[in-house]
Write a protein that holds these residues in place. Structure first.
Motif, PDB file in Angstrom:
ATOM      1  N   GLN A   1      -3.485  -2.039  -0.233  1.00  0.00           N
ATOM      2  CA  GLN A   1      -3.656  -2.629   1.103  1.00  0.00           C
ATOM      3  C   GLN A   1      -2.441  -2.335   1.971  1.00  0.00           C
ATOM      4  O   GLN A   1      -1.328  -2.127   1.461  1.00  0.00           O
ATOM      5  CB  GLN A   1      -3.849  -4.134   0.980  1.00  0.00           C
ATOM      6  N   PRO A   2      -2.639  -2.319   3.266  1.00  0.00           N
ATOM      7  CA  PRO A   2      -1.490  -2.144   4.171  1.00  0.00           C
ATOM      8  C   PRO A   2      -0.402  -3.169   3.877  1.00  0.00           C
ATOM      9  O   PRO A   2      -0.688  -4.346   3.646  1.00  0.00           O
ATOM     10  CB  PRO A   2      -2.102  -2.348   5.553  1.00  0.00           C
TER      11      PRO A   2
ATOM     12  N   GLN B   1       1.293   2.058   5.005  1.00  0.00           N
ATOM     13  CA  GLN B   1       0.407   1.958   6.163  1.00  0.00           C
ATOM     14  C   GLN B   1      -0.744   2.946   6.016  1.00  0.00           C
ATOM     15  O   GLN B   1      -0.637   3.919   5.255  1.00  0.00           O
ATOM     16  CB  GLN B   1       1.203   2.247   7.432  1.00  0.00           C
ATOM     17  N   PRO B   2      -1.829   2.725   6.737  1.00  0.00           N
ATOM     18  CA  PRO B   2      -2.963   3.649   6.620  1.00  0.00           C
ATOM     19  C   PRO B   2      -2.576   5.105   6.856  1.00  0.00           C
ATOM     20  O   PRO B   2      -3.165   6.007   6.237  1.00  0.00           O
ATOM     21  CB  PRO B   2      -3.926   3.139   7.696  1.00  0.00           C
TER      22      PRO B   2
ATOM     23  N   SER C   1      -5.675   1.091   2.637  1.00  0.00           N
ATOM     24  CA  SER C   1      -6.797   0.564   3.408  1.00  0.00           C
ATOM     25  C   SER C   1      -7.038  -0.890   3.030  1.00  0.00           C
ATOM     26  O   SER C   1      -6.818  -1.298   1.890  1.00  0.00           O
ATOM     27  CB  SER C   1      -8.057   1.387   3.140  1.00  0.00           C
ATOM     28  N   SER C   2      -7.519  -1.641   3.999  1.00  0.00           N
ATOM     29  CA  SER C   2      -7.879  -3.029   3.721  1.00  0.00           C
ATOM     30  C   SER C   2      -9.364  -3.139   3.395  1.00  0.00           C
ATOM     31  O   SER C   2      -9.864  -4.221   3.121  1.00  0.00           O
ATOM     32  CB  SER C   2      -7.537  -3.912   4.922  1.00  0.00           C
TER      33      SER C   2
END
Length: 128
Positions: A13-14, A87-88, A127-128
Motif C-alpha cells: 500500500q502507499p 508511492q504508486p 496500490s491501495s
C-alpha cells in the motif's frame, strides 16, 4: 559470468515499505559495482541506486533519495534495496545489475545503464 537473482517484490500500500534482495553468484562483490534499476509500464528504464565494488560509496536517483537505501552483505553476496514511503509512481519491475569495475574500485555504475550482467527482475506494485 556473474548471475543475479532478485527477490522481495510484491504488492504494498502507499506509504508502505519493502526490501528487495539481489543474490549474486559467480564472482566476488569486490570487483563489481551493483546497481538497482526499474522500469515502469510504458516508461524507459531508470537507474535507482548504485553501490561501488569497495562498498560504502553509493548514489541515488533524485526520485528516491531519502526513501530508498542500498546496502550489501559482502560475505553472503547479497545486495539489498530498502524502500520506504512507497508511492504508486514507484510501481515498476526492479532489476539488479552488475558492472565490472575492478577490485575495490570506487567507481559507480556506468552511464547509459551499460552494465555487464542483469537479473530478471522483481515486480513491485504500490496500490491501495
Amino acid at each position: 559470468q556473474l548471475q543475479l537473482v532478485e527477490s522481495g517484490g510484491g504488492l504494498v500500500q502507499p506509504g508502505g515499505s519493502l526490501r528487495l534482495s539481489c543474490a549474486v553468484s559467480g564472482h566476488s562483490l569486490d570487483y563489481y559495482a551493483i546497481g538497482w534499476f526499474r522500469q515502469a509500464p510504458g516508461k524507459e528504464r531508470e537507474g535507482v541506486s548504485c553501490m561501488s565494488a569497495r562498498g560504502g560509496i553509493y548514489n541515488y536517483a533524485d526520485s528516491v533519495r531519502g526513501r530508498f537505501t542500498i546496502s550489501r552483505d559482502h560475505d553472503k553476496r547479497m545486495v539489498y534495496l530498502q524502500m520506504t514511503s512507497l508511492q504508486p509512481e514507484d510501481t515498476a519491475v526492479y532489476y539488479c545489475a552488475a558492472a565490472y569495475t575492478g577490485w575495490g574500485s570506487t567507481r559507480l555504475c556506468p552511464q547509459n545503464d551499460d552494465m555487464d550482467s542483469w537479473g530478471k527482475g522483481t515486480l513491485v506494485t504500490v496500490s491501495s
